[in-house]
Design a protein around this motif. Structure first.
Motif, PDB file in Angstrom:
ATOM      1  N   ASN A   1       0.851  -1.190   0.000  1.00 40.16           N
ATOM      2  CA  ASN A   1       0.000   0.000   0.000  1.00 40.16           C
ATOM      3  C   ASN A   1       0.892   1.247   0.000  1.00 40.16           C
ATOM      4  N   ILE A   2       0.635   2.167  -0.933  1.00 37.38           N
ATOM      5  CA  ILE A   2       1.418   3.400  -1.029  1.00 37.38           C
ATOM      6  C   ILE A   2       0.475   4.592  -0.988  1.00 37.38           C
ATOM      7  N   THR A   3       0.768   5.532  -0.105  1.00 34.61           N
ATOM      8  CA  THR A   3      -0.059   6.728   0.017  1.00 34.61           C
ATOM      9  C   THR A   3       0.849   7.965   0.050  1.00 34.61           C
ATOM     10  N   LYS A   4       0.263   9.100  -0.347  1.00 37.33           N
ATOM     11  CA  LYS A   4       1.014  10.360  -0.349  1.00 37.33           C
ATOM     12  C   LYS A   4       0.277  11.388   0.498  1.00 37.33           C
ATOM     13  N   THR A   5       1.038  12.072   1.333  1.00 39.96           N
ATOM     14  CA  THR A   5       0.498  13.153   2.149  1.00 39.96           C
ATOM     15  C   THR A   5       1.210  14.449   1.771  1.00 39.96           C
ATOM     16  N   ASN A   6       0.452  15.435   1.308  1.00 37.82           N
ATOM     17  CA  ASN A   6       1.041  16.717   0.944  1.00 37.82           C
ATOM     18  C   ASN A   6       1.301  17.552   2.198  1.00 37.82           C
ATOM     19  N   ILE A   7       2.532  18.008   2.362  1.00 35.95           N
ATOM     20  CA  ILE A   7       2.875  18.903   3.465  1.00 35.95           C
ATOM     21  C   ILE A   7       2.513  20.337   3.089  1.00 35.95           C
ATOM     22  N   ASP A   8       2.928  20.723   1.866  1.00 36.83           N
ATOM     23  CA  ASP A   8       2.538  22.001   1.277  1.00 36.83           C
ATOM     24  C   ASP A   8       2.672  21.842  -0.234  1.00 36.83           C
ATOM     25  N   ALA A   9       2.650  22.950  -0.978  1.00 33.23           N
ATOM     26  CA  ALA A   9       2.667  22.866  -2.440  1.00 33.23           C
ATOM     27  C   ALA A   9       3.972  22.295  -2.982  1.00 33.23           C
ATOM     28  N   LEU A  10       5.038  22.324  -2.168  1.00 34.04           N
ATOM     29  CA  LEU A  10       6.348  21.906  -2.661  1.00 34.04           C
ATOM     30  C   LEU A  10       6.931  20.692  -1.946  1.00 34.04           C
ATOM     31  N   ASN A  11       6.234  20.210  -0.938  1.00 34.85           N
ATOM     32  CA  ASN A  11       6.763  19.091  -0.157  1.00 34.85           C
ATOM     33  C   ASN A  11       5.674  18.065   0.129  1.00 34.85           C
ATOM     34  N   ALA A  12       6.050  16.797   0.104  1.00 37.47           N
ATOM     35  CA  ALA A  12       5.114  15.719   0.401  1.00 37.47           C
ATOM     36  C   ALA A  12       5.875  14.561   1.038  1.00 37.47           C
ATOM     37  N   VAL A  13       5.120  13.669   1.658  1.00 41.92           N
ATOM     38  CA  VAL A  13       5.689  12.450   2.227  1.00 41.92           C
ATOM     39  C   VAL A  13       4.935  11.269   1.640  1.00 41.92           C
ATOM     40  N   VAL A  14       5.683  10.303   1.101  1.00 40.29           N
ATOM     41  CA  VAL A  14       5.078   9.080   0.577  1.00 40.29           C
ATOM     42  C   VAL A  14       5.329   7.964   1.582  1.00 40.29           C
ATOM     43  N   THR A  15       4.273   7.275   1.938  1.00 45.58           N
ATOM     44  CA  THR A  15       4.368   6.149   2.877  1.00 45.58           C
ATOM     45  C   THR A  15       4.169   4.847   2.114  1.00 45.58           C
ATOM     46  N   VAL A  16       5.134   3.938   2.257  1.00 45.76           N
ATOM     47  CA  VAL A  16       5.067   2.645   1.575  1.00 45.76           C
ATOM     48  C   VAL A  16       4.958   1.552   2.639  1.00 45.76           C
ATOM     49  N   GLU A  17       3.862   0.800   2.606  1.00 47.20           N
ATOM     50  CA  GLU A  17       3.650  -0.311   3.548  1.00 47.20           C
ATOM     51  C   GLU A  17       3.932  -1.620   2.829  1.00 47.20           C
ATOM     52  N   VAL A  18       4.967  -2.320   3.300  1.00 47.84           N
ATOM     53  CA  VAL A  18       5.387  -3.578   2.686  1.00 47.84           C
ATOM     54  C   VAL A  18       4.934  -4.733   3.577  1.00 47.84           C
TER      55      VAL A  18
END
Length: 441
Positions: free
Chosen positions: A2-19
């Protein structure tokens, strides 16, 4: 997985990868089975090592490697599938309590996102496209130069006005050691002219650089010093005279015209000047184009506010090279590359929005034109298509050359687009005026 993306702001994000375990377990098992077949452990026959011992010795390393493989493969696929325009590469967020003994794992990656912006080529600007003309003064000087070049050289013992003087400008403190061929009319300083009159080969003449020429930029040519050093330069330089000659100018007759331009192509001084003007203005146009390209690029960079994920990029710069950098070093590197990166983004946007593409035929034709010009310089005026195409094929087999030529072709396309889209005024100038415009003076 499962892969999800969380936007911090317009220029930064964090992608979470669940293996999950089923994402990697089969691969780990296969690798360990291969290890078991080839493992050479004292006390056991080859291929008969207990799997428990193999797992104990290699299990953690194999697990980490296989999880990383599946992680990177799926993360890259996610970035492509989601069409995420990122800067740099994803940066893993490390956690101190990470547990490789668990069955399921969660990884987080920081992303630096490319900014969203619009490019306006037709915005208000103060840009000028210079049309450089070869004026009468330049043409007259070139005719005189040709007469001297093809005239008869006569050795002299003493310097007089109008003579050619070969020697070297020297100033050890400033590191000046510049061979030069001069005539006294290059000097604005009457004191300098008087200092040379009557001197002989082997003599040393000392002159001051202050007011030596009518334009300080000539110090760049004759003394081989940088542009930043010429303004207000007030030092003494020695000129060691090596040879004094004078020339008996060649007559402006049909014999000279044929020698210069081929038999029967030119038959008067006016036609000579027309040829010189045509050739000179072709070269001037290239210089004018380059200045306009540079000015347009600077205008685009200045007029478009392109925000960057600075904090992310500095962290990425720290770890991107072969050797890790300190935070201070990364800060310095970012400062050096910031405007370059901004312009790359602007340029990329322009290329995409205007569909500026390069095909192989264009690249081949461009390389062919360059090769023909180079061959002409060595006297091969009419090479066969077979000869040219053979050289082109060898050039285009080199990937570095292909990259270099592609950049030149794209720059040419960008220049043509700038000339078409950017509202610049045209100003006609002499070459002398253009040089002053080049340095903003």
């Amino acid at each position: 997985m499962n892969i999800t993306k969380t936007n911090i702001d317009a220029l930064n994000a964090v992608v979470t990868v669940e293996v999950a375990k089923n994402d990697y377990a089969d691969n780990v098992e296969k690798v360990l089975q291969n290890y078991r077949k080839s493992a050479n452990i004292p006390g056991f026959r080859k291929g008969a090592v207990p799997m428990s011992l193999v797992k104990k010795q290699y299990g953690k390393a194999v697990l980490a490697e296989e999880v990383n493989k599946v992680l990177q493969e799926n993360l890259n696929k996610y970035l492509v599938d989601e069409k995420l325009d990122i800067l740099g590469n994803p940066l893993p967020k490390f956690t101190e309590d990470f547990n490789w003994d668990a069955d399921d794992f969660k990884f987080e990656f920081e992303l630096g996102l490319a900014p969203q912006f619009d490019v306006k080529l037709d915005g208000k600007n103060d840009l000028t496209y210079f049309k450089i003309v070869a004026d009468d003064k330049l043409l007259d000087e070139q005719v005189v130069r040709i007469q001297k070049q093809f005239g008869k050289m006569i050795a002299k013992t003493e310097v007089a006005e109008g003579d050619d003087i070969r020697g070297t400008f020297i100033n050890e403190e400033k590191g000046i050691n510049a061979p030069a061929q001069i005539t006294l009319d290059i000097f604005k300083s009457k004191t300098a002219v008087k200092a040379f009159i009557g001197k002989k080969a082997g003599d040393v003449v000392t002159v001051s650089t202050k007011g030596l020429f009518d334009d300080d930029h000539k110090l760049m040519d004759y003394l081989q010093v940088g542009h930043d050093d010429v303004h207000g330069l007030d030092i003494n330089v020695d000129f060691k005279i090596e040879e004094v000659t004078t020339s008996e100018p060649a007559e402006l007759n049909q014999e000279l015209f044929d020698k210069l331009f081929g038999a029967g192509n030119v038959s008067s001084v006016e036609e000579v000047k027309a040829k010189i003007k045509e050739d000179a203005e072709k070269q001037f146009a290239q210089q004018a184009d380059q200045k306009f390209y540079n000015d347009a690029s600077a205008f685009l960079l200045e007029s478009h506010k392109v925000e960057l994920p600075a904090t992310f990029l500095k962290k990425w710069i720290q770890v991107a090279g072969e050797n890790p950098l300190s935070a201070e070093q990364a800060e310095e590197e970012y400062a050096k590359s910031e405007n370059g990166l901004r312009y790359q983004l602007i340029e990329g946007k322009i290329i995409t929005e205007n569909n500026l593409q390069i095909n192989f035929d264009e690249l081949k034709a461009y390389a062919g034109d360059i090769i023909k010009k180079q061959m002409a310089q060595f006297g091969q005026m009419n090479p066969t298509d077979e000869d040219v195409n053979g050289i082109v094929a060898r050039v285009l087999s080199n990937q570095d050359e292909v990259r270099r030529l592609s950049e030149q072709v794209m720059s040419e396309k960008m220049l043509n687009l700038f000339k078409e889209k950017i509202n610049a005024k045209t100003k006609e100038v002499s070459y002398e005026q253009f040089v002053k415009e080049m340095y903003g003076e």
